[in-house]
Scaffold this motif. Structure first.
Motif, PDB file in Angstrom:
ATOM      1  N   LEU A  83      -0.953 -37.051  51.029  1.00 50.63           N
ATOM      2  CA  LEU A  83      -0.509 -36.695  50.106  1.00 50.63           C
ATOM      3  C   LEU A  83      -0.863 -34.786  49.927  1.00 50.63           C
ATOM      4  O   LEU A  83      -0.678 -33.670  49.670  1.00 50.63           O
ATOM      5  N   VAL A 135       0.950 -32.359  51.438  1.00 47.55           N
ATOM      6  CA  VAL A 135       2.093 -31.644  50.221  1.00 47.55           C
ATOM      7  C   VAL A 135       1.327 -30.472  49.501  1.00 47.55           C
ATOM      8  O   VAL A 135       2.383 -29.799  49.376  1.00 47.55           O
ATOM      9  N   LEU A 136       0.206 -30.920  49.106  1.00 51.61           N
ATOM     10  CA  LEU A 136      -0.685 -30.266  47.777  1.00 51.61           C
ATOM     11  C   LEU A 136      -0.758 -28.828  49.331  1.00 51.61           C
ATOM     12  O   LEU A 136      -0.817 -27.841  47.833  1.00 51.61           O
ATOM     13  N   ILE A 172       1.195 -27.094  51.328  1.00 53.72           N
ATOM     14  CA  ILE A 172       2.285 -27.294  51.055  1.00 53.72           C
ATOM     15  C   ILE A 172       2.504 -26.232  49.463  1.00 53.72           C
ATOM     16  O   ILE A 172       3.352 -24.858  50.206  1.00 53.72           O
TER      17      ILE A 172
END
Lengths: 251, 492, 505, 116
Positions: free
Chosen positions: C411, C414-415, C417
């Motif tokens: 995760l 993604v965070l 990004i």
């Protein structure tokens, strides 16, 4: 607390230590790599060039055969690098202008004017015998460039500019470069590959004679021209002061 | 291979269809209103804003919804920055950053949902995506801890823009929540509590406001809290709650646009936003008075108005969570009080410096108000005519009573608190400088605060210094990175 | 034999020589010659890319000497994608760079240097020989320094020198890695090295990989090694910075990927590399965006943004290496998607920024207040490209971030990004607000006397920006192309290696 | 043994070049350091080509073994590339000197920073 001298000394000590460590690491790795190769690859397969280069290229100097035939594309690339750095030097420094007229002493000039024609023999020999003996286009070209630089140093930049104008240098460099690229296309037109030598129908000749090796002597000549012209014009750019740009700010 | 942006659209059904109609209707009306004000440079972003709002309700897949979110945010950004003052720029950038942060949470949720299901069709998200979606919704609906973007931005734009802004952004958040969220960790309806809390908290803040549009903005936050509460209750407690929330969306969108239009007219006449210095409009503009009364009655939930119907449904649906119901009642009391104040100050208060002459208003400017007011009244009288509203007896004695009780409480409180609530704003020097609210409040725009003490200055300077590392230090750094990388890659 | 792989290198080289010749003999025709060369090169590139994308990998042996003795060139679907980017790049930069009035020596040489630069980049892309790669990397370095150190800008020679120092270390490390691989395997041909790579001692393999990562990391600005880049880009000016960042940087990324996957066989032999790349990618995103946010100069801001966007590409790449197998194709395709999008967006941003800076004669953001109203086309292109680079749906930038994020297993990336999206919104939004403010200073300074062709430039920039925006809604077509390209990288060892060996004498 | 010695020499030269690059502030001296580093790579290439008892790779020589010719060819190429890089480094130095009248990279670096 600590004086700048000690600080600089310590910094340099650290830097030197790091550099030594790094380079020793490189050595260890290279030796390991050599050991690995000795273990895995049989000795007779070790080196693919020597046995075949005479038969395939007609050049008895294997290094030249590699440079000008097997890996001629590399040579084209490095000739391009020289070309590019000439262009870069020109772009950075601008047109060479107002050549200085400082010359060597009279004695040196007298001697040089007598000897210079003889000096030209060596680079030409190196270039033309590139496929027969150690040497080739690069080495000969560099020697030629040294002579041009010698003329500039000994007789002054103005004289040098008169004898070998910069425009001629540039034109011969472009011409040689275009010739180099153009010869490559012969291979394509002959139905072979780019930069092909014997496969493109260039005569192999008798190994060991001057007229052998197919296109290799020609490539040597062009590379020699190109390197000579390129390095000389780099010198001209570096040495010549630009007319309109004298130092403005001095700090 | 499926495309990422299928742009699947469909005319929605049920209560969503009425929301669609409202979006379309208000979009057209308010867009024409903007055009009529000769605000030509707003025409394009306003049109895009309307289109994005309508797109949001037509969207049948998550990506299209996200596109609508972002387009709404960016077109609103253009609309807000419009006046181009330093304060406007700052507010608009803050608005945009908050909105896109919401979009980023949506992005996370969509990513997780797609990763697990491989589908982007609109539907309840997978549980792992729900927290991110809730965060996105909280931002988009301006629920209480993150409501400030709305109350900052909406009052500071041109008069004709605020009604348009009030229509879509928060409502699209509610819409998205109704379609994608179904969260109640351990049986606890988070959204319902947050929504109800927002409804009360924003009303309290609204009571303290003296500027017309600022007050109305806090009421948007509060009313959207009702909707969020409804959606939150839908998650596992009462299926009707979502419908109730959506119905409240429909009614609220209409009457809030109406109120903002009324406020815009008033502010236009006065040239400033200070409610305590307005007053006296009632006798000169009877039509405006009528519209204002309709809007205020609707938002307060007076029986036989549209607000009454939707709030009644909400309170019905929240029976399972009595505390939520009580919070909503408390919010109703506050809303009633607040709008008694609003109408009083706007229309009946004695004009407290004499106002400019408002009687020269041209009739066309009243057309949108009358249209919206008419529809509000119609919905209030015939709530069943709205598509998707459940068949229910709206006007039983007990329900009327439950609506009148909080209003009575408001009236009582008004008696007590009238002095305090209508006291003129203490700040002097807020004199209006023009029609735009921005100008009226621009004096508060501070110059740059003392730069040396601004937070993060030292950090910035440090980062800049670091990025002027000398060439040799850089080379050394390369070698260090080489050593570290080599150390990490050394076989173990 | 299909000669396209060698032609994509030789044509611009010959073109550069010709441009110089024309410049010496008939200076008036220089621009025309440059445009002709660019057109010819782009056409060849597109043809080669088409062949590489549709057919099996295209192999070429220069001088008909097969791999162990000669130099092989190779165009597979992976390199085809980058050739396509180069085709866009060379044509667009030739169109943008046509200058009418500038007669300085730098302006005269720059046309030839750009042609040579693109020749070098094409060479890096097509070559299947480690030493040949080194030569082209050095050629690219020489040309880029020539482009950076223009004379008009006093600090540029210093910046060029710093870049040169960085490039020297980078080149030395690359040469060292090539030398180690040569000594260990007895060859510099990539397919043969790839065959021998799994049997290499682990520490040799790891060290060569580390040297290559650092070498190309310097070029592409991996974070602790990025300090020279903003200064360089600023000194180079927007026109050249666009070429360096949008095209040069991408080809060095290509070289890194190619070396990691093909000769080094890193996904099989050394999967630990990818965890490093993952961390570096995240650090790059955060550092680049935060530095861009506090930056007060437009060009440096865009340079930091480039550093950040290398991070996104690395995230995709790292994911591919960590997954392995068929899922890796999707991850590489995501990284390629972002590569392509960033090429379009960043070139559009730099070139439209060029017009704004040209008009206000300053690249400080504060000096650009209200400049938008004087160049509406440029600010539209800038805004579109900025929307894409921030990652607003439905632009291509969003789609590429989506797929990169999709490829992640954890995760945290993604965070990161997401955080990057918000931060980049802040600085692009701020620039937009300042550029479009309605209270511009009373008078702008007179624009620079050398007028580029604003209309042509604006048209090119708009085309690039619109392409970046549209790619998001045409993602199915783009992705099918990219998946094909990614297969070229991930599966190449399966078909290219035997093909080369089988044809050896 | 011979090869190890050659490698060690090359490493020493490389260390000198790198040390110069890390510690010298004068651009000319940095150019010299770059040149020294290039030379070390040439030496390393030639050392890598070493075969015990090998003759120069010219087919005319009657010898049992030849040294590996490929690194020699690569060394030539590397020399030329090094020369090209060195040329532009010197050109930059000259340009800087003409403009600022100094070749102290540390001072120039601070003098030309853009974002102060």
């Amino acid at each position: 607390m600590e004086s700048p001298v000690i600080r600089v000394f310590l910094t340099r000590l650290t830097a030197g230590f790091l550099c030594l460590l790094l380079s020793l690491g490189f050595v260890v790795l290279l030796l390991d790599a050599g050991r690995h190769r000795a273990q895995t690859i049989p000795t007779q397969m070790e080196e693919p060039y020597t046995a075949r280069s005479v038969a395939e290229t007609g050049s008895i100097n294997v290094v030249t055969a590699i440079l000008m035939d097997y890996r001629a594309f590399d040579t084209l690339g490095e000739a391009t690098v020289i070309f590019a750095s000439v262009a870069v030097a020109a772009a950075i420094l601008g047109k060479p202008g107002s050549p200085s007229n400082r010359t060597m002493g009279l004695l040196s000039r007298r001697q040089l004017s007598a000897l210079l024609p003889l000096f030209f023999i060596f680079p030409l020999f190196v270039i033309f015998h590139g496929h027969l003996s150690p040497g080739g286009g690069f080495q000969g070209g560099v020697s030629l460039a040294v002579l041009v630089i010698l003329i500039h140093v000994a007789f002054g930049d103005r004289f040098g500019e008169e004898v070998i104008p910069h425009r001629i240098l540039a034109l011969s460099e472009y011409g040689a470069a275009i010739g180099l690229v153009g010869i490559g296309f012969v291979g394509i037109f002959q139905g072979s590959a780019y930069l092909a030598n014997v496969a493109a129908g260039f005569p192999r000749g008798t190994a060991g004679t001057l007229a052998s090796g197919g296109v290799i002597p020609l490539l040597n000549l062009l590379v020699g021209m190109k390197v000579a012209a390129g390095l000389s014009s780099i010198y001209v750019h570096l040495a010549g002061h630009e007319a309109e740009n004298v130092p403005e700010k001095r700090r | 291979m499926n495309t990422l942006f299928p742009f699947a659209l469909a005319i929605p059904e049920g209560i969503y269809f009425s929301a669609f109609l409202v979006f379309l209707f208000l979009g057209v009306i308010l867009f024409l209103n903007i055009l009529r004000q000769k605000e030509g440079r707003y025409a394009f972003p306003a049109a895009v804003h309307v289109a994005a709002g309508v797109l949001a309700i037509l969207a049948r897949d998550i990506m299209t919804l996200l596109v609508a979110w972002e387009v709404l945010a960016f077109s609103a950004f253009i609309l807000i920055r419009g006046t181009g003052t330093a304060r406007g720029r700052r507010i608009s950038l803050r608005y945009l950053v908050i909105q896109v942060t919401g979009g980023v949470f949506f992005f996370f949720a969509a990513l997780l949902h797609f990763g697990e299901t491989g589908s982007l069709v609109t539907g309840i998200l997978v549980p792992s995506a729900q927290p991110f979606m809730v965060a996105a919704i909280l931002i988009k609906t301006a629920t209480m801890p993150v409501h400030f973007w709305l109350t900052q931005a909406y009052p500071s734009v041109e008069l004709s823009i605020t009604p348009l802004l009030s229509v879509y952004t928060t409502k699209v958040g509610v819409l998205t929540a109704a379609q994608l969220i179904w969260i109640s960790p351990a049986g606890f309806p988070v959204l319902a509590w947050l929504g109800a809390g927002t409804a009360v908290g924003a009303v309290i803040l609204a009571l303290l406001q003296h500027e017309a549009r600022k007050l109305l903005s806090y009421h948007i936050v509060s009313q959207v809290g009702y909707m969020v509460a409804g959606i939150g209750l839908a998650a596992g407690f009462s299926a009707m709650a979502a419908t109730a929330g959506m119905f409240h969306l429909v009614t609220h969108t209409l009457y809030k646009a109406l109120l903002l239009l009324v406020a815009a007219q008033a502010v236009h006449h006065r040239g400033h936003e200070d409610l305590t210095r307005m007053g006296g409009l009632g006798s000169r503009r009877p039509l405006l008075l009528l519209c204002g009364i309709i809007g205020a009655a609707a938002i307060s939930g007076v029986p036989f108005t549209s607000g009454y119907a939707s709030k009644y449904l909400l309170k019905e649906a929240s029976q399972a969570q009595p505390l939520v119901t009580y919070l909503l009642y408390a919010a109703s009391v506050g809303t009633g009080l607040s709008f008694i104040k609003f109408t009083h100050l706007l229309f009946f208060n004695r004009a407290n410096p004499p106002s400019s002459d408002p009687s020269k208003t041209r009739a066309p400017s009243m057309v949108p108000l009358v249209l919206v007011a008419g529809i509000t009244v119609l919905i209030g009288l015939f709530p069943h005519a709205v598509p998707g509203v459940p068949r229910r007896a709206f006007f039983t004695p007990s329900s009327l009573l439950s609506a009148l009780l909080p209003l009575a409480a408001s009236a009582l409180l008004w008696m007590v608190l009238k002095k305090r609530l209508t006291r003129p704003a203490t700040t002097v020097g807020r004199a209006g400088t023009g029609a735009g609210g921005v100008h009226a409040t621009d004096t508060r725009a501070k110059p740059f605060p003392g730069k040396a003490h601004a937070p993060g200055t030292r950090l910035r300077r440090g980062a800049r210094t670091l990025h002027n590392l000398g060439p040799q230090a850089q080379v050394l750094l390369f070698l260090l990175v080489l050593a570290v990388t080599a150390g990490l890659l050394w076989p173990r | 034999m299909n000669h396209l792989p060698v032609l994509v290198v030789v044509i611009p080289v010959a073109g550069a020589f010709l441009i110089s010749l024309v410049d010496t003999v008939r200076p008036a025709f220089k621009s025309t010659a440059a445009l002709l060369v660019a057109t010819a090169h782009s056409t060849t590139l597109v043809a080669a890319a088409y062949r590489g994308m549709t057919g099996p990998a295209l192999l070429y042996s220069v001088g008909e000497w097969i791999a162990p003795v000669g130099i092989s060139l190779m165009v597979d679907s992976f390199s085809a994608f980058f050739l396509l980017l180069l085709a866009i790049g060379h044509l667009a930069s030739a169109l943008v760079r046509i200058e009418s009035g500038d007669r300085s020596e730098w302006a005269r040489k720059s046309a030839a240097l750009i042609a040579l630069f693109f020749a070098a980049l094409s060479g890096i892309t097509v070559t299947a020989d480690l030493f040949n790669l080194f030569i082209f990397v050095e050629l690219a370095t020489v040309c880029s320094i020539g482009l950076i150190a223009r004379k008009r800008h006093p600090g540029s020679a210093v910046a060029g020198f710093v870049a040169l120092m960085a490039a020297t270390i980078s080149g030395a490390l690359l040469l060292f890695a090539v030398l180690v691989l040569y000594v260990a395997t007895g060859t510099v041909a990539m397919p043969l090295v790839a065959q021998a790579a799994p049997d290499l001692p682990a520490h040799l393999h790891g060290m060569a990989t580390a040297a290559i990562i650092v070498s190309f990391g310097i070029k592409i600005g991996l974070v602790p090694m990025h300090f020279w880049q903003p200064r360089t880009y600023h000194a180079a000016g927007t026109t050249v910075a666009a070429i360096l960042s949008a095209f040069g940087l991408k080809i060095h990324v290509y070289a890194l990927l190619r070396l990691l996957w093909f000769p080094l066989q890193a996904p099989v032999v050394l999967p630990g590399v990818y965890s490093i790349l993952l961390v570096m990618g995240m650090v790059n995103i955060l550092t680049g965006h935060s530095m861009a946010m506090i930056e007060r100069n437009l060009v440096r801001m865009l340079a930091f943004s480039s550093i950040a966007h290398v991070g996104y590409i690395l995230l995709g790449v790292a994911a591919a290496g960590r997954i392995g197998g068929s899922a890796a194709v999707y991850a590489v395709a995501a990284a390629l998607f972002h590569t392509g999008m960033h090429t379009l967006m960043k070139s559009a941003l730099f070139w439209s920024g060029h017009r704004l800076i040209h008009l206000s004669r300053s690249s400080r953001i504060m000096d650009l207040g209200g400049i938008a109203w004087r160049a509406p086309g440029s600010i539209i292109a800038f805004s579109l490209a900025a929307l894409a680079i921030i990652g607003i749906p439905p632009t291509g930038g969003f789609a590429s971030k989506w797929f990169v994020a999709m490829a992640q297993q954890a995760l945290l990336p993604v965070l990161v990004i997401g955080a990057g999206t918000v931060i980049s919104l802040v600085y692009y939004g701020r620039f937009f607000l300042i550029a479009t403010r309605r209270d511009p200073p009373d008078s702008f300074p007179a624009p620079h006397p050398l007028s580029l062709r604003p209309r042509l430039q604006t048209a090119v920039v708009l085309a690039l920006a619109v392409a970046a925006v549209m790619a998001g809604t045409r993602d199915v077509q783009v992705r099918s192309l990219l998946l094909r390209a990614a297969e070229g990288l991930v599966d190449q060892a399966d078909f290219v290696g035997p093909a080369l060996i089988g044809r050896g004498r | 043994m011979m090869q190890t010695a050659a490698y060690l020499t090359a490493a020493g030269v490389f260390a000198i070049g790198l040390y110069g690059m890390l510690t010298q502030r004068d651009m000319i001296k940095i150019c010299i350091s770059i040149s020294i580093m290039d030379s070390s790579f040439v030496m390393a290439l030639v050392a890598a080509a070493y075969v015990p008892g090998g003759a120069a790779p010219i087919a005319g020589f009657e010898a049992l073994r030849f040294v590996d010719p490929l690194p020699h060819a690569l060394a030539l190429t590397a020399i030329v590339i090094g020369a090209g890089i060195l040329a532009i480094a010197l050109a930059l130095t000259v340009a800087v000197y003409r403009h600022y009248g100094t070749t102290d990279i540390a001072r120039l670096f601070i003098a030309t920073r853009e974002d102060s």
